[in-house]
Design an enzyme around this catalytic site. Structure first.
Site, mmCIF file in Angstrom:
data_model
loop_
_atom_site.group_PDB
_atom_site.id
_atom_site.type_symbol
_atom_site.label_atom_id
_atom_site.label_comp_id
_atom_site.label_asym_id
_atom_site.label_seq_id
_atom_site.Cartn_x
_atom_site.Cartn_y
_atom_site.Cartn_z
ATOM 1 N N GLU A 61 -23.556 -19.274 104.583
ATOM 2 C CA GLU A 61 -23.754 -18.953 105.924
ATOM 3 C C GLU A 61 -22.557 -18.337 106.332
ATOM 4 O OE1 GLU A 61 -26.181 -22.122 105.328
ATOM 5 O OE2 GLU A 61 -24.427 -21.950 104.784
ATOM 6 N N PRO A 334 -33.124 -13.520 100.057
ATOM 7 C CA PRO A 334 -33.634 -12.624 99.161
ATOM 8 C C PRO A 334 -33.046 -11.168 99.662
ATOM 9 C CG PRO A 334 -35.337 -13.025 100.679
ATOM 10 C CD PRO A 334 -34.094 -14.207 100.838
ATOM 11 N N GLU A 336 -29.849 -9.979 100.099
ATOM 12 C CA GLU A 336 -29.028 -9.206 99.498
ATOM 13 C C GLU A 336 -29.423 -8.458 98.346
ATOM 14 O OE1 GLU A 336 -25.285 -12.693 99.741
ATOM 15 O OE2 GLU A 336 -26.775 -12.909 98.321
#
Length: 420
Positions: A61, A334, A336
């Site tokens: 986060e 996903p 990144e």
């Protein structure tokens, strides 16, 4: 009455919670034993009074919210910002990202006395929480002390919704304390409304996780890594967990039979898993290097035993597997990989990203593999057809670009509450 029962139950469980954090988690990661008083609302009396408090549960986060937090710092230079988290890795990432530009501490466990002490000490003017960090006592005492509350990047899977629905009265009380909820999409927003949120307080802003980019510093590190690796096939397994590390290693062994020069970069989700993964690699008689040490060009696996590097590590690979998905964990981010135009492979457990995977799969930027055999087969296929891998990666990047803009919309929500 429901909140009182909730608070009583937490109080009865407090010795076990404290033991778990200090002894069990602390044994695996000594960072859990530091700043332990903050878990019970004990923060410095001069810490960030009248600040904007932003809560990011853990390192994932923090990384996702960092671009938004930087925009908040820029837009409100005269406001003090206090960032809270729950984990030592989250705390380390906050320090790495922001240094002295912000204050930081652990968010207290949601004991009534701890939440009350925290709010009375800090006296925040605005509480911003990420995703589904919904805490009844924190929200209650924040509103009692005239603090506005917003939940941003809010998501609520069907599974989580059903869990909150079981405690309808307590959930309704929490929803009534929220001033504005900025949800991923209309579907998530409707679930919050069904739990008791006033429909006029919901805005669909999209997911800030789409607003990701690879900065110049990461690009330099990536170039250096590519120079180290040289011209060889690479695949990456990011954010893997116990009982999944083994499956990834088994898949890699099958891949080596077809493509013996292939390098696997494996990045365990939690630092306490670095040594167990190293032991698994040694037991499997696989030659490996560690990212924190000297790179051996003859290695078959690179163990990414560092923090905060995964985003650019994806860019070194032809194809990426996103962990937490071959086990019942709900998957990890996903996007990144998509930011580097690297195609995504995932296991079937993706409920944590149910707002992302359906569109990513529909746009042919991701493929679901149901077991380690399918994972190995897909990687062998893409390493044999680099053009197909590029198409998958470009599709993933197109999906990412299509959904960007959530940070601007979320910042508008925050600005409106700061200016009240």
């Amino acid at each position: 009455m429901t909140r009182y029962l909730y608070s009583l139950l937490l109080l009865l469980l407090s010795p076990f919670i404290a033991f778990y954090l200090y002894q069990i988690r602390g044994k695996r990661n000594i960072g859990y034993r530091s700043h332990f008083g903050e878990r019970f609302g004990v923060v410095q009396r001069n810490a960030a009074k009248n600040s904007i408090v932003i809560h990011c549960a853990s390192v994932g986060e923090v990384l996702a919210a960092s671009p938004l937090i930087k925009r908040v710092l820029h837009a409100h230079p005269n406001e003090r910002i206090l960032i809270t988290c729950n984990t030592p890795t989250g705390r380390a990432e906050i320090q790495k990202q922001f240094g002295d530009a912000v204050d930081l501490c652990y968010l207290p466990i949601d004991f009534a006395f701890a939440a009350k002490k925290f709010i009375r000490t800090v006296k925040p003017k605005l509480l911003i929480v990420l995703e589904t960090e919904l805490w009844p006592n924190l929200f209650y005492y924040a509103k009692k002390n005239h603090c506005a509350i917003t939940v941003v990047n809010a998501r609520l899977s069907e599974k989580s919704y059903l869990g909150y629905k079981r405690f309808a009265s307590l959930s309704r009380q929490m929803m009534q304390h929220i001033d504005v909820l900025a949800s991923h999409n209309e579907e998530d927003g409707r679930r919050f409304i069904d739990l008791g949120l006033d429909a006029s307080r919901m805005q669909s802003t999209g997911s800030i996780k789409f607003d990701i980019h690879i900065d110049d510093g990461d690009k330099l590190k990536l170039d250096a890594l590519k120079a180290q690796i040289g011209n060889r096939p690479v695949w990456i397994a990011g954010s893997t967990h116990p009982n999944e590390h083994e499956q990834v290693i088994a898949a890699h062994q099958s891949i080596l039979n077809q493509h013996p020069n292939t390098l696997l970069i494996i990045a365990p989700r939690h630092p306490e898993q670095f040594e167990p993964v190293a032991d698994l690699l040694a037991q499997s008689k696989i030659k490996y290097s560690r990212r924190s040490n000297t790179y051996d060009k003859g290695c078959q696996v690179l163990l990414a035993d560092t923090l905060g590097e995964l985003k650019f590590l994806y860019g070194s690979a032809t194809i990426a597997f996103i962990g937490g998905s071959l086990i019942e964990r709900g998957g990890h981010n996903p996007l990144e990989a998509a930011a580097s135009a690297v195609g995504v492979l995932s296991g079937p457990s993706t409920y944590n990203f149910s707002h992302i995977y359906p569109e990513l799969v529909a746009m042919e930027g991701a493929i679901i593999c149901h077991n380690k055999e399918q994972l190995g087969e897909q990687i062998i296929s893409y390493l044999s057809d680099i053009q197909a891998a590029k198409v998958l990666g470009n599709n993933a990047h197109t999906c990412l670009a299509k959904n960007q803009g959530a940070i601007n919309r979320t910042l508008n929500v925050i600005d409106s509450l700061v200016e009240q």
